[in-house]
Design an enzyme around this catalytic site. Structure first.
Site, PDB file in Angstrom:
ATOM      1  N   GLU A 113       0.816  -1.201   0.000  1.00  0.00           N
ATOM      2  CA  GLU A 113       0.000   0.000   0.000  1.00  0.00           C
ATOM      3  C   GLU A 113       0.863   1.270   0.000  1.00  0.00           C
ATOM      4  OE1 GLU A 113      -2.943  -0.403  -0.643  1.00  0.00           O
ATOM      5  OE2 GLU A 113      -3.907   1.513  -0.211  1.00  0.00           O
ATOM      6  N   ASP A 114       1.991   1.229   0.713  1.00  0.00           N
ATOM      7  CA  ASP A 114       2.731   2.476   0.948  1.00  0.00           C
ATOM      8  C   ASP A 114       4.086   2.553   0.257  1.00  0.00           C
ATOM      9  OD1 ASP A 114       0.662   3.192   2.565  1.00  0.00           O
ATOM     10  OD2 ASP A 114       1.650   2.626   4.449  1.00  0.00           O
TER      11      ASP A 114
END
Ligand code: MN
Length: 729
Positions: free
Chosen positions: A85-86
């Site tokens: 996600e990051d």
């Protein structure tokens, strides 16, 4: 610089590996280190709100899971849980480096993280919890998410804005605490609850903990004394037992104070004792010894060993007048049951890992399936606020509107169902849909978490082809309604011809004027309306003919209307003239409420067609329904209607145990009356020197009202227990 040193210490994987080695000597330290190095590299340059390097967070999450003795795959997933996600990491990267199992798990956690950013308001929390569960295809995904939340809560102080801290704490309490409870991870549940409590109500938490430490000083040694006395008692029979005493947590005391509306001083059983023994047989021996020595409080004995809780919890609970007349709660369980109670489904891996290091033979989805079955059957009578049951949500799909509303639909639902669920006008006018930003056909089956935007056009009308793929009753009935309107003209022509035919058969001249003359009797406005009813078969042509020529008068038989949206007024159980609106019935059918389950508004209900007797309305969880499991054609999908619903139309039944003391019954009826209830029937079912058991029927508005009364009764000193009663007549 000592500070920096501490940072490097906690951020290195050695501590984690040591912790894992303690329960899994065969741990592949290299894999964990590799995951750590990868996460550190990918999160390079990112910092947390606290200023710490970001990669310390996933490592802490892994530490929490190691505390639950989780398998290595879960720990690696925890270390990598934010990389998809990051960071620039991709699913294929993870798959190549750490295998498909880990890549899938990380992918699952990322899906939940994406959903997490959607904020939902209070009443949607239940839907949101179900969505999270439905999306956690592997239960380990949910456990990582819970550990992630726990670490974020532990470090919430770093977030500057108080509103944001409060929002996160509230979300934790409404969504993650119940989830942790449902999968039985008691340790996480308790800590999350306490942390959230501290953010949302620091004063209350402070004063309770002050009060607790005062009491601890005041009655110093009470816990000790009781433990010693219990130990001496068990020693007589030679049972090996671990006895611990504890105070309940600040938050659970706070909840009880609110629920029972009593002051801290009045709470008698703040102390709880736990006796952990080797075998189930020992559990019952211990129970016998304790009940033999001390008076037990009726209604407080629960045997969750012979009848485990839906989340698998097993233990014996009892409350007794203990040493020195202290009311104490005692829990008796085996070591295995204890670790299951503390770690819930996570305990499965703890035991598994000890014996079979490989997870390959664990059927991947077995736990989720079992969990879903548990949740499906879950009943939590202790749940005060509402007796909502989890719906059969694995048959459901949850999708977001562009505004962030979470819409629950049956699985297989399409954008058309979604459109009608938002508003019938949007359904009628929908021409297309965007799912997660891209145009999709109207018959696309929606997936959990989809964001759906409906495109409408003023000139669009419902299409008969939609009926082939919609799955919701609402969509279907609106589409049919429209098609009916379209067919009305055809029906009108047909109906007029049918009526003319009867006129001819009976040798009368047909005139429009004659038909207009009887419109009122049929409560219609225009001749065409009546023809359409005749043509569609709703009104027999002969009835119209007889209305026009009463010389042929026979009794008017009203055919049932097909309009299921219309609520039908149903008389209450005791035959009073206070009808209640119910939707989904055919007007004209005899309907009554079942005596076995006493349905109240707020309960989910179902109608059962009984030949010759009409329809009886049961609550969806009524035991009687099993009898009709094989005859689905008898089941009617009904719901509570809105509209004229007279006060006190419903009868709720409760089972009460009160102490046999002067004035106790009087107090009982005063409390019920003061809370807007009206007793209609009372039956003494059991009577001993000390206690009376009573069944009471009370006029109430709905389940909320009944729960309110139950809560008030529970707060009444002479009342030992109160529950909603089912069954009996
Ligand atoms: Mn995280």
């Amino acid at each position: 610089m000592p500070e920096l040193e501490t940072q490097t210490m906690t951020a290195a994987p050695e501590a984690l590996i040591a912790k894992v080695k303690a329960y899994n000597p065969d741990v592949k330290a290299g894999e964990i280190t590799a995951a750590y190095e990868y996460a550190k590299k990918m999160h390079e340059g990112q910092v947390r709100a606290s200023g710490e390097p970001y990669y310390t967070h996933p490592l802490e999450v892994a530490q929490i899971l190691a505390g639950m003795k989780m398998d290595t795959g879960t720990l690696i997933t925890a270390i990598l849980h934010d990389t998809l996600e990051d960071t620039a990491a991709s699913y294929d990267d993870l798959k190549n480096k750490f295998g498909k199992d880990v890549a899938d798990l990380v992918n699952g956690v990322s899906k939940l993280t994406r959903i997490e950013s959607q904020t939902v308001e209070g009443k949607q929390a239940e839907n949101f919890r179900k969505l999270l569960l439905a999306m956690s295809e592997d239960i380990r995904v949910l456990l990582v998410k819970l550990a992630d939340r726990l670490h974020n809560m532990r470090t919430l102080d770093a977030i500057k804005k108080p509103e944001k801290r409060q929002r996160i704490a509230l979300e934790t309490l409404e969504i993650y605490v119940p989830l942790a409870e449902r999968v039985g991870v008691h340790t996480i549940k308790t800590e999350l609850e306490d942390l959230a409590f501290g953010v949302l109500n620091p004063e209350a938490r402070e004063s309770i903990s002050n009060r607790l430490s005062f009491l601890r000083k005041e009655g110093s040694g009470v816990v000790e004394t009781i433990i010693n006395e219990l130990a001496a008692l068990l020693e007589t029979s030679g049972i090996k037992a671990e006895i611990t005493g504890r105070e309940k947590t600040g938050y659970s005391i706070w909840k009880k104070m609110q629920r029972k509306n009593v002051a801290f001083e009045q709470l008698s059983d703040i102390m709880a004792f736990r006796i952990v023994v080797d075998s189930i047989e020992d559990c019952y021996t211990v129970l016998g010894l304790i009940h033999g020595r001390y008076h037990s409080i009726p209604g407080r004995f629960k045997d969750y060993i012979s009848t485990p809780k839906p989340n698998g919890y097993r233990s014996i609970h009892t409350t007794v007048m203990g040493p020195a007349r202290h009311r104490i709660e005692v829990q008796i369980r085996t070591h295995e049951q204890h670790s299951q109670a503390e770690l819930g489904v996570a305990a499965h891996w703890a035991y598994k890992e000890g014996k079979v290091p490989s997870l390959k033979d664990v059927k991947k989805y077995r736990w989720l399936r079992e969990l879903l079955e548990i949740l499906e059957q879950e009943q939590r009578p202790e749940d005060f606020w509402e007796n909502t049951k989890l719906e059969l949500f694995q048959d459901h799909v949850f999708a977001f509107s562009p505004k962030g509303d979470l819409i629950e639909l049956p699985s297989g639902a399409t954008p058309v169902d979604f459109a009608y669920a938002i508003h019938s006008d949007i359904g009628d006018k929908c021409v297309g849909a965007k799912i997660n930003g891209s145009i999709a056909p109207l018959n696309t089956k929606l997936s959990n978490g989809d964001q759906v935007e409906i495109i409408t056009s003023k000139t669009q009308n419902p299409s008969p082809t939609w009926e082939r793929f919609v799955v919701t009753g609402k969509a279907r009935s609106h589409i049919r309604k429209f098609i009916r309107a379209q067919q009305r003209d055809e029906y009108a022509t047909l109906g007029r011809a049918m009526l003319q035919k009867i006129f001819r058969q009976e040798h009368y001249d047909f005139t429009e004027k004659a038909v207009t003359g009887v419109l009122k009797q049929f409560q219609l406005e225009e001749n065409d309306d009546l023809y359409a009813r005749i043509g569609s078969g709703l009104t027999p042509a002969r009835d119209v003919f007889k209305a026009i020529f009463p010389a042929h008068k026979t009794e008017m038989v009203k055919r049932p209307s097909r309009d299921m949206d219309q609520a039908v007024m149903v008389k209450p159980l005791d035959g009073r003239d206070a009808p209640v609106p119910i939707k989904g019935l055919i007007p004209g059918m005899a309907v009554h409420f079942a005596r076995c389950c006493h349905p109240l508004p707020g309960d989910r209900i179902v109608g059962i067609v009984i030949t010759g007797k009409g329809v009886s309305i049961h609550t969806i969880d009524c035991d009687t329904l099993e009898t009709f499991a094989d005859t689905p054609e008898r089941w009617l999908d009904v719901s509570w209607g809105e509209g004229p619903d007279s006060p006190e139309a419903h009868v709720g039944r409760i089972h009460v145990i009160i102490q046999n003391e002067p004035g106790a019954l009087g107090t009982l009826s005063t409390v019920i009356g003061a809370n807007g209830g009206n007793i209609t029937n009372l039956k003494l079912t059991n009577r001993s020197v000390d206690f009376w058991e009573i069944l009471m029927d009370i006029y109430v508005n709905d389940t909320r009202h009944l729960n309110h009364i139950i809560a008030a009764l529970r707060a009444t000193p002479s009342v030992t227990s109160v529950d909603r009663a089912r069954g009996g007549s």
